[in-house]
Motif scaffolding. Structure first.
Motif, short mmCIF file in Angstrom:
data_model
loop_
_atom_site.label_atom_id
_atom_site.label_comp_id
_atom_site.label_asym_id
_atom_site.label_seq_id
_atom_site.Cartn_x
_atom_site.Cartn_y
_atom_site.Cartn_z
N GLN A 36 -28.92 38.13 11.69
CA GLN A 36 -28.90 38.22 10.23
C GLN A 36 -29.65 37.02 9.65
OE1 GLN A 36 -25.26 38.98 8.15
NE2 GLN A 36 -24.47 40.28 9.79
N ILE A 37 -30.61 37.31 8.76
CA ILE A 37 -31.44 36.28 8.14
C ILE A 37 -31.24 36.33 6.64
CG2 ILE A 37 -33.81 35.49 7.77
CD1 ILE A 37 -34.49 36.75 10.51
N ALA A 38 -31.04 35.17 6.02
CA ALA A 38 -30.94 35.07 4.56
C ALA A 38 -32.35 34.84 4.02
CB ALA A 38 -30.02 33.92 4.17
N LEU A 39 -32.80 35.73 3.16
CA LEU A 39 -34.13 35.65 2.56
C LEU A 39 -33.97 35.31 1.08
CD1 LEU A 39 -37.23 36.17 2.65
CD2 LEU A 39 -36.69 38.57 2.14
N TYR A 49 -38.25 31.66 1.06
CA TYR A 49 -37.66 30.92 2.16
C TYR A 49 -36.74 31.84 2.95
CZ TYR A 49 -39.13 27.03 -0.75
OH TYR A 49 -39.87 26.17 -1.52
N ALA A 50 -36.59 31.56 4.24
CA ALA A 50 -35.67 32.33 5.08
C ALA A 50 -34.92 31.36 6.00
CB ALA A 50 -36.42 33.37 5.89
N THR A 51 -33.61 31.59 6.11
CA THR A 51 -32.76 30.79 6.99
C THR A 51 -31.81 31.72 7.72
OG1 THR A 51 -30.91 30.46 5.44
CG2 THR A 51 -32.75 28.89 5.30
N GLN A 52 -31.08 31.17 8.67
CA GLN A 52 -29.99 31.95 9.25
C GLN A 52 -29.03 32.31 8.13
OE1 GLN A 52 -28.73 28.62 11.71
NE2 GLN A 52 -26.66 28.79 10.85
N SER A 64 -26.78 34.21 2.28
CA SER A 64 -27.65 35.00 1.40
C SER A 64 -27.01 35.21 0.02
CB SER A 64 -27.99 36.35 2.03
OG SER A 64 -26.83 37.11 2.24
N ARG A 65 -25.70 35.02 -0.07
CA ARG A 65 -24.99 35.15 -1.36
C ARG A 65 -24.81 33.80 -2.05
NH1 ARG A 65 -21.05 38.43 1.86
NH2 ARG A 65 -19.77 36.59 1.60
N LEU A 102 -29.49 24.43 9.39
CA LEU A 102 -29.79 25.85 9.47
C LEU A 102 -31.10 26.08 10.21
CD1 LEU A 102 -29.16 26.90 5.75
CD2 LEU A 102 -27.52 26.93 7.64
N THR A 103 -31.18 27.19 10.88
CA THR A 103 -32.45 27.64 11.43
C THR A 103 -33.27 28.20 10.27
OG1 THR A 103 -31.44 28.20 13.54
CG2 THR A 103 -33.56 29.24 13.04
N THR A 104 -34.52 27.82 10.18
CA THR A 104 -35.40 28.35 9.14
C THR A 104 -36.49 29.20 9.78
OG1 THR A 104 -36.81 26.39 9.17
CG2 THR A 104 -34.98 26.40 7.59
N TYR A 105 -37.06 30.09 8.97
CA TYR A 105 -38.09 31.01 9.43
C TYR A 105 -39.25 31.00 8.44
CZ TYR A 105 -34.11 32.84 12.06
OH TYR A 105 -33.01 32.97 12.87
#
Length: 122
Positions: A36-39, A49-52, A64-65, A102-105
Motif C-alpha cells: 500500500q502506497i500513500a500518494l 509525493y508517494a510514501t509507504q 494517505s488520510r 517512511l519509504t518514499t517513491y
C-alpha cells in the motif's frame, strides 16, 4: 516503463491513477501488488509525493488520510492517529528524534496520468 538508476537497480513505473482521482492537497491509497502506497497531491507547489501508507508507530495503513502541510517550508504529512509528521521529500520524521522514517517513491505525471516508481534489482 523502466528507467535505469544504476547498474544494479532500475525503476519500474506503474500507473497509479488519474490526476483527477487525487484531491488537491490530499492523498489516496494506491496498491502495487501487496504494497500500500500513500500518494499525495501537493497542489500549492504543483508537486506529487508517494510514501509507504503504513504508519511506523501504530503499524496501521493510514498515512494517505493524513493532513498535508509544510514544516519550515518542507512538504509534510501528519499521521491521522498521533499527529507525528513526516517529510514528503525524504520520509524522515519531523516531529522528534526517533529513528523511524517512511519509504518514499518517485512520482511522475504524464498526460494527466500519475505513475509511481518502484525500485527493482536488475
Amino acid at each position: 516503463m523502466s528507467t535505469a538508476i544504476s547498474t544494479n537497480t532500475t525503476v519500474e513505473w506503474f500507473f497509479a491513477c488519474n490526476v483527477i482521482d487525487v484531491p488537491p492537497n490530499g492523498g489516496v491509497c494506491v496498491k502495487y501488488d501487496d504494497v500500500q502506497i500513500a500518494l499525495f497531491r501537493f497542489a500549492r507547489r504543483d508537486a506529487w509525493y508517494a510514501t509507504q501508507n503504513m504508519c511506523p508507530h501504530r503499524q496501521q495503513m493510514a498515512l494517505s488520510r493524513g493532513m498535508t502541510g509544510t514544516h519550515d517550508g518542507e512538504p509534510k504529512v501528519a499521521c491521522p492517529f498521533h499527529k507525528k509528521t513526516f517529510s514528503l521529500e525524504d520520509g524522515r520524521c519531523l516531529s522528534d528524534e526517533t529513528e523511524c522514517s517512511l519509504t518514499t517513491y518517485p512520482v511522475r505525471v504524464e498526460n494527466d496520468k500519475v505513475y509511481i516508481g518502484i525500485m527493482q534489482e536488475a
